[in-house]
Design an enzyme around this catalytic site. Structure first.
Site, PDB file in Angstrom:
ATOM      1  N   HIS A 114       0.835  -1.195   0.000  1.00 47.12           N
ATOM      2  CA  HIS A 114       0.000   0.000   0.000  1.00 47.12           C
ATOM      3  C   HIS A 114       0.874   1.251   0.000  1.00 47.12           C
ATOM      4  O   HIS A 114       2.062   1.196   0.324  1.00 47.12           O
ATOM      5  CB  HIS A 114      -0.915   0.026   1.233  1.00 47.12           C
ATOM      6  CG  HIS A 114      -0.160   0.199   2.522  1.00 47.12           C
ATOM      7  ND1 HIS A 114       0.558  -0.825   3.118  1.00 47.12           N
ATOM      8  CD2 HIS A 114      -0.012   1.285   3.329  1.00 47.12           C
ATOM      9  CE1 HIS A 114       1.108  -0.385   4.236  1.00 47.12           C
ATOM     10  NE2 HIS A 114       0.786   0.898   4.381  1.00 47.12           N
ATOM     11  N   ASP A 122       0.708   5.123   1.766  1.00 46.22           N
ATOM     12  CA  ASP A 122      -0.006   5.830   2.827  1.00 46.22           C
ATOM     13  C   ASP A 122      -0.814   6.984   2.218  1.00 46.22           C
ATOM     14  O   ASP A 122      -0.284   7.761   1.426  1.00 46.22           O
ATOM     15  CB  ASP A 122       0.976   6.388   3.854  1.00 46.22           C
ATOM     16  CG  ASP A 122       1.685   5.281   4.626  1.00 46.22           C
ATOM     17  OD1 ASP A 122       1.113   4.182   4.727  1.00 46.22           O
ATOM     18  OD2 ASP A 122       2.806   5.525   5.118  1.00 46.22           O
ATOM     19  N   HIS A 160       4.852   0.229  -0.102  1.00 41.61           N
ATOM     20  CA  HIS A 160       5.575  -0.552   0.896  1.00 41.61           C
ATOM     21  C   HIS A 160       4.659  -1.595   1.518  1.00 41.61           C
ATOM     22  O   HIS A 160       3.442  -1.591   1.313  1.00 41.61           O
ATOM     23  CB  HIS A 160       6.171   0.364   1.974  1.00 41.61           C
ATOM     24  CG  HIS A 160       5.149   1.200   2.688  1.00 41.61           C
ATOM     25  ND1 HIS A 160       4.557   2.314   2.124  1.00 41.61           N
ATOM     26  CD2 HIS A 160       4.604   1.074   3.934  1.00 41.61           C
ATOM     27  CE1 HIS A 160       3.700   2.848   2.975  1.00 41.61           C
ATOM     28  NE2 HIS A 160       3.701   2.113   4.080  1.00 41.61           N
ATOM     29  N   ARG A 181       7.302  -8.426  16.234  1.00 42.78           N
ATOM     30  CA  ARG A 181       7.848  -7.138  15.818  1.00 42.78           C
ATOM     31  C   ARG A 181       6.915  -6.021  16.245  1.00 42.78           C
ATOM     32  O   ARG A 181       5.694  -6.171  16.210  1.00 42.78           O
ATOM     33  CB  ARG A 181       8.025  -7.109  14.293  1.00 42.78           C
ATOM     34  CG  ARG A 181       8.460  -5.758  13.726  1.00 42.78           C
ATOM     35  CD  ARG A 181       8.679  -5.832  12.226  1.00 42.78           C
ATOM     36  NE  ARG A 181       9.040  -4.540  11.657  1.00 42.78           N
ATOM     37  CZ  ARG A 181       8.199  -3.765  10.990  1.00 42.78           C
ATOM     38  NH1 ARG A 181       6.950  -4.156  10.773  1.00 42.78           N
ATOM     39  NH2 ARG A 181       8.584  -2.592  10.514  1.00 42.78           N
TER      40      ARG A 181
END
Length: 226
Positions: free
Chosen positions: A131, A133, A187, A197
């Site tokens: 996607h 942002d 990204h 994470r």
């Protein structure tokens, strides 16, 4: 040209100093959040902090008092850093230094905590799919595990975490604001088999009442881009 170069060097140095301070605050915020994560009473609070032009920036925070204080300090540091970055980007386009900063100083920004659990078969899933942002600028604080990938030159590249670095992404809104001069970054986030994470993402967003339009100087110089 000499004046422009000097201004850009000055802005870059200021951004580096602000980024270093923000990175220290980000690390401290993460540590405080980890230490205070066992608090039993959770609540949501809206807090406001003054910006450089005297207006107030709103943040919606959830958690115990120590957690909320850490996130509040983190948001304040990221707000100032993102405005400094906007100054440098304006200079890089040959615009007046404060062009974008003035546009964002009464912004409605967002801070998000991301958690990606370990996965037995990471090749079969994604933490976050590909996607761009929709916001303007994203400032990401990664932990030591890593998992952010960006798409460039026809393939995915891992953005390895570095202790003294923050990741800055260009979003769709900033691409529109620069008349397409800067492109939003495709990204994704991948998960790991052995390790969970965490990351903190700060999204710089314009005030919802504002019209996103490139500065007149860019339009006169380049015309509208589609």
């Amino acid at each position: 040209m000499a004046v422009a170069v000097t201004a850009q060097q000055t802005a870059a140095a200021t951004v580096q100093q602000t980024a270093a301070a923000a990175q220290q605050e980000a690390t401290a915020a993460v540590q405080r959040n980890t230490n205070g994560g066992a608090e039993k009473h959770q609540r949501q609070r809206r807090t406001e902090t003054p910006t450089a032009n005297g207006k107030r920036q709103r943040f919606h925070l959830r958690g115990g008092s120590d957690t909320m204080l850490a996130f509040k300090e983190y948001c304040e540091a990221m707000t100032e850093l993102s405005l400094k970055v906007s100054e440098l980007l304006a200079i890089s386009l040959g615009l007046e230094r404060m062009s974008f900063r003035r546009f964002f100083e009464d912004s409605s920004s967002i801070m998000r905590c991301n958690y990606y659990p370990a996965c037995e078969k990471p090749e079969l899933t994604l933490g976050t799919g590909p996607h761009c942002d929709p916001t303007s600028l994203t400032i990401l604080h990664q932990d030591h595990v890593g998992g952010l990938e960006v798409f460039a030159d026809g393939k995915w590249h891992l953005v390895s975490p570095k202790p003294a670095a923050l990741v800055v992404n260009i979003g769709d809104t900033f691409m529109a604001l620069t008349n397409g001069k800067y492109k939003s970054c495709l990204h994704r986030a991948v998960v790991k088999k052995e390790s969970e994470r965490r990351s903190l993402a700060f999204f710089l967003c314009p005030n919802k009442e504002k019209t996103v339009r490139p500065p007149e100087e860019l339009l006169r110089r380049d015309g509208w881009r589609r």
